[in-house]
Design a protein around this motif. Structure first.
Motif, PDB file in Angstrom:
ATOM      1  N   HIS A 102       0.652  -1.142  -0.104  1.00 14.48           N
ATOM      2  CA  HIS A 102      -0.215  -0.214  -0.331  1.00 14.48           C
ATOM      3  C   HIS A 102       1.144   1.350   0.067  1.00 14.48           C
ATOM      4  CE1 HIS A 102      -3.212  -2.539   1.451  1.00 14.48           C
ATOM      5  NE2 HIS A 102      -3.064  -3.289   2.019  1.00 14.48           N
ATOM      6  N   THR A 169      -1.180   8.004   5.520  1.00  8.18           N
ATOM      7  CA  THR A 169      -1.157   6.451   6.093  1.00  8.18           C
ATOM      8  C   THR A 169      -0.063   7.277   7.547  1.00  8.18           C
ATOM      9  OG1 THR A 169       0.148   5.637   4.019  1.00  8.18           O
ATOM     10  CG2 THR A 169       0.449   4.853   6.072  1.00  8.18           C
ATOM     11  N   GLY A 196     -10.174   6.202   4.083  1.00  7.45           N
ATOM     12  CA  GLY A 196      -9.116   5.094   3.628  1.00  7.45           C
ATOM     13  C   GLY A 196      -7.787   5.129   4.206  1.00  7.45           C
ATOM     14  N   ARG A 198      -4.185   4.574   6.491  1.00  5.57           N
ATOM     15  CA  ARG A 198      -3.664   3.701   7.061  1.00  5.57           C
ATOM     16  C   ARG A 198      -3.022   3.778   8.151  1.00  5.57           C
ATOM     17  NH1 ARG A 198      -4.678   0.561   2.103  1.00  5.57           N
ATOM     18  NH2 ARG A 198      -5.478  -1.255   2.590  1.00  5.57           N
ATOM     19  N   GLU A 246      -7.357  -4.744   9.863  1.00  7.54           N
ATOM     20  CA  GLU A 246      -7.018  -4.800   9.076  1.00  7.54           C
ATOM     21  C   GLU A 246      -6.405  -6.899   9.600  1.00  7.54           C
ATOM     22  OE1 GLU A 246      -4.425  -3.497   5.600  1.00  7.54           O
ATOM     23  OE2 GLU A 246      -6.755  -3.284   4.165  1.00  7.54           O
ATOM     24  N   VAL A 268      -7.471   0.759   9.523  1.00  8.37           N
ATOM     25  CA  VAL A 268      -7.742   1.802   7.974  1.00  8.37           C
ATOM     26  C   VAL A 268      -8.966   2.593   8.813  1.00  8.37           C
ATOM     27  CG1 VAL A 268      -8.855   1.875   5.487  1.00  8.37           C
ATOM     28  CG2 VAL A 268      -7.547  -0.936   6.203  1.00  8.37           C
ATOM     29  N   ARG A 269      -8.379   3.664   8.419  1.00 12.32           N
ATOM     30  CA  ARG A 269     -10.028   5.252   8.543  1.00 12.32           C
ATOM     31  C   ARG A 269     -11.192   4.896   7.169  1.00 12.32           C
ATOM     32  NH1 ARG A 269     -12.202   9.388   7.562  1.00 12.32           N
ATOM     33  NH2 ARG A 269     -12.400  11.020   9.512  1.00 12.32           N
TER      34      ARG A 269
END
Length: 270
Positions: A102, A169, A196, A198, A246, A268-269
């Motif tokens: 990611h 992130t 979305g 992390r 996750e 994850v948001r």
């Protein structure tokens, strides 16, 4: 700790990330290049902060926290090869493996220390704009000496000097246990992450609650309080803040990792 921070903010960051900060005059005696502060402290749209759960839940009980001088002194030993190899490198490797799946565009290294992981992420992901944030001035002095091309911010994890949604992130390695109000710190991560985004948090997660409590009480007795949550409690902390977990991956390292294993929690948001 306060929400006001000193920072060196590099001009090679893209405009949309530079606008996450507001520059103002440097305070007298400050040794870093610029002072930044939050342009918006409002947390509208962020998660509600959980209520304290009492003494039985140290993660939710704000405390004075560890002393800043402790980290300033530790910064002199932090980069020693043996310390890094035994303590930090295995955790950094685990974080980088997740990032390869990611790849971030904008990343905050929260509790960055002397910036070893911050600089590694910039090397391995040259398209990523990276900001390192730490509570300790001594840590950031060393980070700035070696971290050309990065931005460094001195700040409090429970009151980040950043606008809402300015990162995709956030990573935090071997620092979360020092945060004196862990629910507030997770809520701040939720606020500054875009939907979305992390959150990757790695720290020791003792297997049993009594071990967590014993470590916490011992650390308070010596005046440098920290709290290592169990894996279950860490999941509860991030889920209460609004994240979706996750994965939780054990990180293997020797020798301490056998009895006190680090765990990397990836969330994850929505």
């Amino acid at each position: 700790m306060t929400g006001t921070c000193a920072a060196s903010h590099n001009q090679d960051l893209p405009l949309y990330l530079r606008e996450a900060f507001e520059r103002r005059s440097e305070a007298a005696g400050a040794t870093l290049a610029r002072d930044v502060m939050a342009t918006s402290r409002a947390t509208a749209g962020g998660p509600a902060r959980p209520r304290s759960a009492g003494v039985s839940d140290p993660s939710a009980v704000p405390s004075p926290g560890a002393k800043r001088w402790f980290f300033d002194v530790w910064s002199s030993f932090y980069d020693l090869r043996l310390v890094q190899r035994l303590t930090y490198r295995p955790v950094h490797d685990a974080v980088v493996r997740v990032l390869r799946h990611h790849e971030p565009r904008t990343l905050l290294d929260l509790g960055c220390g002397t910036g070893l992981l911050t600089r590694r992420i910039r090397r391995e992901f040259p398209g990523t704009s990276v900001v390192g944030c730490d509570f300790s001035h001594g840590m950031l002095q060393q980070a700035e000496e070696h971290g050309h091309g990065n931005a460094w911010v001195q700040g409090d994890a429970t009151r980040l000097p950043l606008r809402k949604g300015c990162f995709d992130t956030i990573v935090s390695t071997e620092a979360f246990h020092w945060f004196p109000d862990q629910p507030a710190a997770v809520a701040e991560c939720f606020r500054v992450l875009a939907p979305g985004g992390r959150l990757l948090v790695a720290l020791v997660n003792p297997p049993l609650e009594p071990m967590s409590s014993a470590m916490y009480l011992s650390s308070r007795l010596v005046g440098q309080p920290f709290y290592w949550p169990t894996r279950r409690r860490m999941r509860e902390l991030v889920e209460t803040a609004g994240f979706q977990v996750e994965a939780q991956q054990r990180v293997y390292r020797l020798p301490a990792g056998v009895l006190l294993p680090p765990v990397l929690t990836v969330a994850v948001r929505p």
